[in-house]
Design an enzyme around this catalytic site. Structure first.
Site, PDB file in Angstrom:
ATOM      1  N   PHE A 119     -14.005  -3.446   0.325  1.00 42.38           N
ATOM      2  CA  PHE A 119     -14.881  -2.830  -0.669  1.00 42.38           C
ATOM      3  C   PHE A 119     -16.346  -2.867  -0.224  1.00 42.38           C
ATOM      4  CE2 PHE A 119     -11.647  -4.291  -4.075  1.00 42.38           C
ATOM      5  CZ  PHE A 119     -10.838  -3.207  -3.808  1.00 42.38           C
ATOM      6  N   GLY A 163     -18.049  -1.097  -3.160  1.00 34.69           N
ATOM      7  CA  GLY A 163     -18.675  -2.157  -3.943  1.00 34.69           C
ATOM      8  C   GLY A 163     -17.921  -2.475  -5.215  1.00 34.69           C
ATOM      9  N   PRO A 174     -13.347   5.855  -5.144  1.00 31.61           N
ATOM     10  CA  PRO A 174     -14.200   6.324  -4.049  1.00 31.61           C
ATOM     11  C   PRO A 174     -15.649   5.913  -4.273  1.00 31.61           C
ATOM     12  CG  PRO A 174     -12.774   8.087  -4.861  1.00 31.61           C
ATOM     13  CD  PRO A 174     -12.661   6.963  -5.829  1.00 31.61           C
ATOM     14  N   TYR A 233       0.864  -1.179   0.000  1.00 37.63           N
ATOM     15  CA  TYR A 233       0.000   0.000   0.000  1.00 37.63           C
ATOM     16  C   TYR A 233       0.907   1.237   0.000  1.00 37.63           C
ATOM     17  CZ  TYR A 233      -4.223  -2.676   1.287  1.00 37.63           C
ATOM     18  OH  TYR A 233      -5.298  -3.536   1.320  1.00 37.63           O
ATOM     19  N   LEU A 286     -17.950  -0.491   1.117  1.00 38.04           N
ATOM     20  CA  LEU A 286     -18.567   0.794   0.774  1.00 38.04           C
ATOM     21  C   LEU A 286     -18.539   1.065  -0.723  1.00 38.04           C
ATOM     22  CD1 LEU A 286     -17.361   3.209   3.601  1.00 38.04           C
ATOM     23  CD2 LEU A 286     -19.587   2.130   3.322  1.00 38.04           C
TER      24      LEU A 286
END
Length: 317
Positions: free
Chosen positions: A219, A223, A229, A71, A221
């Site tokens: 994911f 999706g 975002p 990351y 939120l």
């Protein structure tokens, strides 16, 4: 909904092996700027703001933080931000990282590591985090069907004291069983949310529930938008449930996730301090059976075969 007095503990707790965590955690990927697929948009946020978000999460009761040495963007590394913000680490803080896929210093993907390369990835996480052992390491699969050699290599690192507990990411029920025959698995981290319910149909969710293994969706939120975002394209049903609870649609998504079972955790990531407070507050929402039914029934689990390898593909994040 009012969020100032709500902490992550409101969502309840679960154990990753012998490590008890609040079910509402925090994922760090968004702090680095561009996502793994390069589509999260925008430059990384100010370093001081990122440090403040991490400290704010812990102050609000978050004691489960998800990260990885891969990351990073040209200007930010999630592990190094965690080290700067939170070291010396609180005794109850559990940092979960992952190994498997690799990136070179410029960010180019190198594909899945060989089993003998996993020690180097574990040691990279140790250096960046400033720790002498890792709480939980997830083996993230990418183009691998049988995980025996890779998971066996991690089990050896566990025996050597570099890793306390082992988990998996992006696996199905067959692969989970294969790993369990080698060493205990404390968590499974797969994509999962209202629009992405593969874990219900490939047997992973049921296997975790039956064995008391933590299931940790990512994911939840965004999706199907994955690293991008989350947007405002919500169904009217989702908006109606949100209005009924005085909540945002994103909060209802998180609440739905947590209502899928007591062993289901959530690790929403954000680079917005306001959204952090909203996400933590979602742990206080209590959805009714009618709410859950309105948010679409989930199909019964149907085991699926292991996926075929995809040579040279990016990690299935």
């Amino acid at each position: 909904m009012e969020s100032a007095a709500v902490t992550a503990a409101t969502a309840g707790t679960w154990k990753l092996g012998d490590l008890e965590v609040n079910r509402l955690g925090y994922g760090t990927m968004r702090l680095t700027g561009n996502g793994m697929g390069g589509n999260s948009g925008g430059a990384p946020i100010d370093r001081g703001v990122a440090v403040g978000i991490l400290r704010g999460a812990v102050e609000r009761g978050v004691n489960h933080i998800d990260t990885a040495s891969f990351y990073f963007s040209p200007l930010r590394s999630a592990n190094e931000l965690i080290n700067r913000a939170l070291a010396p680490y609180p005794d109850d803080l559990v940092i979960v990282t992952k190994v498997g896929p690799g990136r070179d210093p410029s960010g180019e993907w190198l594909g899945m590591a060989r089993p003998e390369q996993l020690r180097g990835q574990v040691e990279e996480n140790l250096r960046q985090l400033g720790r002498d052992h890792l709480d939980v390491v997830n083996l993230r699969l990418n183009g691998v069907v049988s995980l025996a050699e890779h998971f066996g290599a991690l089990a050896e690192l566990q025996e050597a004291g570099l890793v306390r507990h082992l988990g998996l990411s992006c696996v199905n029920a067959v692969q989970l069983a294969e790993a369990q025959a080698i060493a205990p698995v404390v968590c499974v981290q797969n994509p999962y949310g209202l629009e992405q319910r593969t874990a219900d149909t490939n047997g992973v969710m049921e296997s975790c529930r039956r064995q008391g293994i933590a299931f940790v969706p990512f994911f939840a939120l965004s999706g199907l938008r994955r690293e991008a975002p989350a947007d405002d394209d919500h169904t009217e049903v989702l908006r109606a449930v949100a209005r009924a609870h005085g909540a945002t649609p994103a909060q209802i998504r998180l609440a739905w996730t947590l209502h899928r079972g007591p062993n289901v955790l959530a690790i929403p990531g954000t680079s917005d301090p306001g959204h952090l407070a909203e996400n933590i507050a979602a742990g206080a929402l209590r959805l009714s059976r009618e709410d859950m039914d309105r948010l679409e029934p989930v199909p019964a689990p149907v085991p699926a075969p292991a996926p075929a390898p995809v040579p040279g593909s990016l990690p299935a994040l």
